[in-house]
Design a protein around this motif. Structure first.
Motif, PDB file in Angstrom:
ATOM      1  N   UNK A  51      -8.084 -28.388  41.317  1.00 18.87           N
ATOM      2  CA  UNK A  51      -9.227 -29.223  41.685  1.00 18.87           C
ATOM      3  C   UNK A  51      -9.758 -28.924  42.905  1.00 18.87           C
ATOM      4  N   UNK A  52      -8.805 -28.871  43.916  1.00 13.81           N
ATOM      5  CA  UNK A  52      -9.049 -28.628  45.194  1.00 13.81           C
ATOM      6  C   UNK A  52      -9.705 -27.180  45.641  1.00 13.81           C
ATOM      7  N   UNK A  53      -8.975 -26.344  44.779  1.00 13.11           N
ATOM      8  CA  UNK A  53      -9.430 -24.744  45.051  1.00 13.11           C
ATOM      9  C   UNK A  53     -10.252 -24.240  44.206  1.00 13.11           C
ATOM     10  N   UNK A  54     -10.724 -24.859  43.292  1.00 15.19           N
ATOM     11  CA  UNK A  54     -11.858 -24.698  42.472  1.00 15.19           C
ATOM     12  C   UNK A  54     -13.118 -24.185  42.968  1.00 15.19           C
ATOM     13  N   UNK A  55     -13.815 -23.001  42.873  1.00 12.96           N
ATOM     14  CA  UNK A  55     -15.027 -22.566  43.465  1.00 12.96           C
ATOM     15  C   UNK A  55     -16.068 -22.409  42.679  1.00 12.96           C
ATOM     16  N   UNK A  56     -15.696 -21.996  41.342  1.00 12.50           N
ATOM     17  CA  UNK A  56     -16.821 -21.327  40.375  1.00 12.50           C
ATOM     18  C   UNK A  56     -17.038 -22.613  39.433  1.00 12.50           C
ATOM     19  N   UNK A  57     -18.168 -22.364  38.512  1.00 13.76           N
ATOM     20  CA  UNK A  57     -18.225 -23.573  37.592  1.00 13.76           C
ATOM     21  C   UNK A  57     -17.060 -23.359  36.502  1.00 13.76           C
ATOM     22  N   UNK A  58     -16.611 -22.090  36.265  1.00  8.27           N
ATOM     23  CA  UNK A  58     -15.610 -21.926  35.203  1.00  8.27           C
ATOM     24  C   UNK A  58     -14.263 -22.546  35.842  1.00  8.27           C
ATOM     25  N   UNK A  59     -13.916 -22.558  37.055  1.00 10.00           N
ATOM     26  CA  UNK A  59     -12.691 -22.862  37.596  1.00 10.00           C
ATOM     27  C   UNK A  59     -12.646 -24.489  37.613  1.00 10.00           C
ATOM     28  N   UNK A  60     -14.172 -25.201  37.901  1.00 10.42           N
ATOM     29  CA  UNK A  60     -14.138 -26.553  37.830  1.00 10.42           C
ATOM     30  C   UNK A  60     -13.915 -27.141  36.437  1.00 10.42           C
ATOM     31  N   UNK A  61     -14.584 -26.166  35.384  1.00 13.32           N
ATOM     32  CA  UNK A  61     -14.242 -26.702  34.245  1.00 13.32           C
ATOM     33  C   UNK A  61     -12.814 -26.550  33.787  1.00 13.32           C
ATOM     34  N   UNK A  62     -12.215 -25.536  33.952  1.00 19.86           N
ATOM     35  CA  UNK A  62     -10.908 -25.544  33.572  1.00 19.86           C
ATOM     36  C   UNK A  62      -9.946 -26.414  34.407  1.00 19.86           C
ATOM     37  N   UNK A  63     -10.061 -26.481  35.575  1.00 21.34           N
ATOM     38  CA  UNK A  63      -9.396 -27.391  36.311  1.00 21.34           C
ATOM     39  C   UNK A  63      -9.328 -29.170  35.748  1.00 21.34           C
ATOM     40  N   UNK A  64     -10.728 -29.438  35.809  1.00 24.99           N
ATOM     41  CA  UNK A  64     -10.959 -31.046  35.088  1.00 24.99           C
ATOM     42  C   UNK A  64     -10.382 -30.997  33.696  1.00 24.99           C
ATOM     43  N   UNK A  65     -10.658 -30.217  32.870  1.00 20.65           N
ATOM     44  CA  UNK A  65     -10.175 -30.336  31.503  1.00 20.65           C
ATOM     45  C   UNK A  65      -8.595 -30.299  31.632  1.00 20.65           C
ATOM     46  N   UNK A  66      -7.897 -29.561  32.297  1.00 24.94           N
ATOM     47  CA  UNK A  66      -6.446 -29.536  32.392  1.00 24.94           C
ATOM     48  C   UNK A  66      -5.933 -30.559  32.892  1.00 24.94           C
ATOM     49  N   UNK A  67      -6.528 -31.245  33.921  1.00 26.00           N
ATOM     50  CA  UNK A  67      -5.868 -32.432  34.722  1.00 26.00           C
ATOM     51  C   UNK A  67      -6.529 -33.679  34.020  1.00 26.00           C
ATOM     52  N   UNK A  68      -7.666 -33.857  33.300  1.00 27.36           N
ATOM     53  CA  UNK A  68      -8.184 -35.068  32.857  1.00 27.36           C
ATOM     54  C   UNK A  68      -7.828 -35.428  31.641  1.00 27.36           C
ATOM     55  N   UNK A  69      -7.628 -34.457  30.618  1.00 28.64           N
ATOM     56  CA  UNK A  69      -7.033 -34.499  29.368  1.00 28.64           C
ATOM     57  C   UNK A  69      -5.758 -34.069  28.913  1.00 28.64           C
ATOM     58  N   UNK A  70      -5.420 -34.556  27.774  1.00 25.33           N
ATOM     59  CA  UNK A  70      -4.050 -34.155  27.370  1.00 25.33           C
ATOM     60  C   UNK A  70      -4.299 -32.629  26.653  1.00 25.33           C
ATOM     61  N   UNK A  71      -3.286 -32.013  26.692  1.00 26.33           N
ATOM     62  CA  UNK A  71      -3.194 -30.327  26.073  1.00 26.33           C
ATOM     63  C   UNK A  71      -3.352 -30.090  24.806  1.00 26.33           C
ATOM     64  N   UNK A  72      -3.271 -30.904  23.905  1.00 20.77           N
ATOM     65  CA  UNK A  72      -3.401 -30.640  22.517  1.00 20.77           C
ATOM     66  C   UNK A  72      -4.928 -30.410  22.201  1.00 20.77           C
ATOM     67  N   UNK A  73      -5.089 -29.776  20.985  1.00 21.16           N
ATOM     68  CA  UNK A  73      -6.332 -28.914  20.571  1.00 21.16           C
ATOM     69  C   UNK A  73      -7.364 -30.272  20.520  1.00 21.16           C
TER      70      UNK A  73
END
Length: 287
Positions: free
Chosen positions: A147-169
């Protein structure tokens, strides 16, 4: 009645700083003041969570100093964050509020309740924990770094989805729905806090979690909270370990404290279970 999507930006000058806020919802009941997560602004709430609550009471969203549309600098301690919110509430002429804090905003909410007890009627702490002390666990640095290193919209998207939600499909599909709701709710949204502001937020987190400035924290003062408190989290919070919610609950020996853990969920449980959690929040505030 205004909703999260239609509420107008408003501004107030307090101690030389121009603060942005939104004040909307029902006209009756005690206002509920929301405090947002790391790098977030008042454009980063889930409307599916906010709107049901706003239909029952006034809601106040505030960008702290240096965040989003507010002027000034981001404080380097959560005591400073909390004082800013207290100053804005009092400048608005409001005598009593309920306070909601999510994640880093939960650190702020604890100090609002501790440092301005005359102002706070009830407290809700979501996905958060106390400051450094026995039993408190820090999350894995790799997740905060996403989250702290995210700079682009894609990095924010990937960071928040990975850290906020469980990894299952299944859970990641729910995460995508949340992201779409959150990012499309309002036009012209403010971006996440930038690199310089992020470093100041990290400095505040280090003071809170490191133990060197323990007197500034909440851990040793939680027994001073004597109001009703609702603590909630997901069962596997990667950013602020779920065990810290248990520590919060156990330390609040003089509060009427409730604890609820949502199954198979993480830091973003309040978005994943927006319907259920918003109803619980309303029931708690109305009780």
């Amino acid at each position: 009645m205004s909703t999260y999507e239609t509420a107008q930006d408003q501004f107030i000058d307090v101690k030389g700083v121009r603060y942005a806020y939104r004040y909307f919802g029902a006209a009756t009941e005690i206002p509920l003041v929301f405090n947002i997560h790391f790098r977030g602004t008042y454009d980063h709430w889930d409307p599916d969570f906010i709107n049901p609550i706003a239909s029952t009471r006034p809601v106040i969203l505030i960008d702290n100093s240096g965040v989003g549309r507010s002027g000034g600098e981001i404080p380097k301690s959560y005591a400073g964050w909390a004082q800013n919110i207290v100053d804005v509430i009092e400048a608005l002429g409001i005598k009593e509020v309920d306070v909601f804090g999510f994640s880093m905003g939960g650190f702020v909410a604890q100090l609002i309740a501790l440092n301005a007890p005359h102002l706070v009627r009830k407290l809700i702490l979501a996905g958060t924990g106390p400051s450094a002390g026995p039993g408190v666990q820090n999350g894995e640095p790799e997740y905060l770094a996403l989250l702290s290193n995210a700079a682009t919209e894609e990095e924010h998207h990937n960071g928040f989805l990975k850290t906020f939600y469980s990894p299952s499909d299944k859970k990641q599909a729910l995460a995508e729905l949340w992201w779409k709701r959150m990012t499309s709710a309002r036009p012209g949204r403010a971006g996440y806090v930038g690199p310089e502001g992020t470093q100041r937020q990290l400095a505040a987190a280090i003071r809170w979690l490191g133990g060197e400035f323990r007197e500034e924290g909440s851990y040793d003062r939680l027994d001073q909270i004597k109001i009703p408190v609702f603590i909630a989290n997901g069962s596997n919070d990667l950013l602020i370990p779920t065990e810290n919610s248990w520590v919060l609950w156990k330390k609040m020996v003089n509060a009427e404290a409730h604890l609820h853990i949502f199954p198979d969920s993480g830091h973003g449980f309040l978005n994943e279970y927006a319907d259920i959690f918003s109803k619980q929040v309303i029931a708690f505030l109305d009780a």
